[in-house]
Design an enzyme around this catalytic site. Structure first.
Site, mmCIF file in Angstrom:
data_model
loop_
_atom_site.group_PDB
_atom_site.id
_atom_site.type_symbol
_atom_site.label_atom_id
_atom_site.label_comp_id
_atom_site.label_asym_id
_atom_site.label_seq_id
_atom_site.Cartn_x
_atom_site.Cartn_y
_atom_site.Cartn_z
ATOM 1 N N ALA A 68 -10.081 -1.779 5.324
ATOM 2 C CA ALA A 68 -9.672 -2.777 4.326
ATOM 3 C C ALA A 68 -8.513 -2.244 3.493
ATOM 4 C CB ALA A 68 -10.848 -3.162 3.433
ATOM 5 N N ASP A 69 -8.579 -0.986 3.102
ATOM 6 C CA ASP A 69 -7.475 -0.348 2.385
ATOM 7 C C ASP A 69 -6.207 -0.336 3.233
ATOM 8 O OD1 ASP A 69 -8.539 0.282 -0.097
ATOM 9 O OD2 ASP A 69 -9.267 2.244 0.527
ATOM 10 N N MET A 70 -6.347 0.114 4.471
ATOM 11 C CA MET A 70 -5.175 0.286 5.322
ATOM 12 C C MET A 70 -4.522 -1.045 5.667
ATOM 13 S SD MET A 70 -6.735 3.276 7.758
ATOM 14 C CE MET A 70 -5.300 3.412 8.808
ATOM 15 N N GLY A 110 -2.651 -2.333 2.715
ATOM 16 C CA GLY A 110 -1.381 -1.633 2.616
ATOM 17 C C GLY A 110 -0.355 -2.170 3.598
#
Length: 417
Positions: free
Chosen positions: A179-181, A184
């Site tokens: 989810a972070d990646m 980004g």
């Protein structure tokens, strides 16, 4: 040759992963990225080890592998922008910046006077990207957002893992903070779009990125499967909800993936398995039929594949044009001859005096290329260099250092060891 974003200046006020992943991508594309970090501690992930990179003496350094994974290509300036003096430094840097990326909690940047509305007065062409767990609007906007929580709330864990009726069944998170990646990466796409639009409008704009929005946005076929059918998707483990056979199988000495995408490939698989009758059996002749009779088909294929080694099957399947592959460990994946030949693993000379490993950007341009100009920086490595470029004198730097507003490792007496 200069990268596609050569000449673009990025002020990186982010930490952890979603923001740094975005700004590392921008740096790889040629942007000049200045990363603002807290004096003394820096980005939280600097302490997220072990493992830490080895120093010259072979002992662990202060550079965590986690930080090294997401901060290539940046210059580090250690400034405490919770102070008035630190805020003024950031404002001065923002005047000549094309892009600001931040991922503090909702409202924090406004409290510091570093929000988009404040900075756009100084720089009308500024593109400002905020990355938070839940975005700038909505009832959850003030909640802290963490990848693990977002994977759960956004539906991903409900479709990841074995089904409840199988051994080890239950929801699972993805093995990387996806989810972070992905946030980004979506943020990078948004920034590139805004930079392109600015060429005609001559105006910047604000980008509101939410981890939860991103997670929901890339549910892809699973989201549409539910919206079309009204049936919540289930966990299939290593199987596929819409294709069969499309899963992992055990061979005599390991596991492999067989990924049949059409009926022609299925018939080729049956020939490799010396089971041609299955290929013309009405229960399995089409993908819809195979899904309806999944358990029987999978059982027969599994029994056959257990009779030979993984590599024997992979060689035969490749020759027959059936998509298949081994289930590699991370070490095996990084050592795959094809991965090595594509230049996906390399190293960079680091400021600690040794080479540190890196995984390459997967983009392959035909002409402009990807730039790896700087290794992940030491905390405050470029403080003096950057602040002198905006007009601060050595005396200014010494005073700011003495008051704890800045920290640097790039020049005595700023270097505190």
């Amino acid at each position: 040759m200069a990268g596609v974003l050569s000449g673009i200046k990025v002020l990186d006020l982010s930490r952890i992963l979603a923001g740094p992943w975005c700004t590392q991508l921008l740096a790889d594309l040629g942007a000049d990225v200045v990363k603002i970090e807290r004096p003394g501690t820096g980005d939280d992930t600097r302490a997220w080890g072990p493992p830490f990179a080895e120093g010259l003496d072979g002992a662990p350094s202060a550079e965590s592998a986690y930080f090294l994974a997401a901060n290539r290509g940046k210059r580090s300036v250690a400034v405490d922008f919770s102070t008035a003096a630190g805020q003024e430094i950031v404002r001065t840097l923002a005047k000549s910046t094309d892009v600001v990326v931040e991922n503090l909690k909702y409202g924090d940047m406004r409290r510091y006077g570093l929000d988009y509305e404040s900075l756009r007065i100084l720089n009308p062409g500024l593109i400002y990207c905020s990355i938070t767990g839940f975005g700038q609007t909505g009832p959850y906007r003030e909640r802290a957002g963490y990848d693990f929580v977002i994977q759960a709330m956004g539906g991903l864990m409900s479709i990841t893992g074995e089904s409840d009726d199988r051994s080890g069944g239950g929801p699972q998170k993805c093995g990387v903070p996806i989810a972070d990646m992905m946030t980004g990466m979506y943020a990078t796409v948004a920034i590139l779009g805004a930079l392109h639009e600015r060429q005609t409008s001559n105006s910047g704009q604000y980008i509101d990125m939410s981890l939860l929005d991103t997670q929901v946005g890339w549910l892809a076929n699973h989201g549409l499967n539910y919206m079309v059918s009204g049936k919540p998707p289930k966990r299939w483990g290593n199987a596929h909800p819409n294709l069969c056979p499309y899963q992992s199988f055990p061979a005599s000495d390991g596991h492999l993936i067989v990924a049949v995408g059409n009926d022609r490939q299925f018939r080729a698989l049956c020939r490799v398995l010396s089971m041609p009758s299955i290929g013309i059996d009405s229960r399995f002749a089409t993908n819809s039929a195979r899904l309806a009779n999944r358990d029987s088909l999978v059982d027969q294929i599994e029994q056959c594949l257990r009779t030979k080694s993984r590599d024997e099957w992979l060689s035969a399947l490749e020759e027959a044009g059936v998509p298949a592959g081994p289930i590699n460990t991370v070490a095996q994946a990084l050592e795959e001859p094809h991965v090595v030949s594509r230049g996906m693993v390399f190293s960079m000379e680091h400021g600690i005096g040794v080479c540190v490993p890196q995984i390459a950007n997967p983009i392959k341009f035909s002409r402009t290329g990807i730039e790896y100009l700087r290794p992940p920086p030491i905390l405050g490595e470029h403080t003096s260099e950057i602040l002198e470029s905006i007009g601060l004198t050595q005396k200014n730097l010494e005073e700011l250092h003495a008051s704890g507003v800045i920290h640097g490792r790039d020049r005595y007496p700023i270097d505190a060891g």
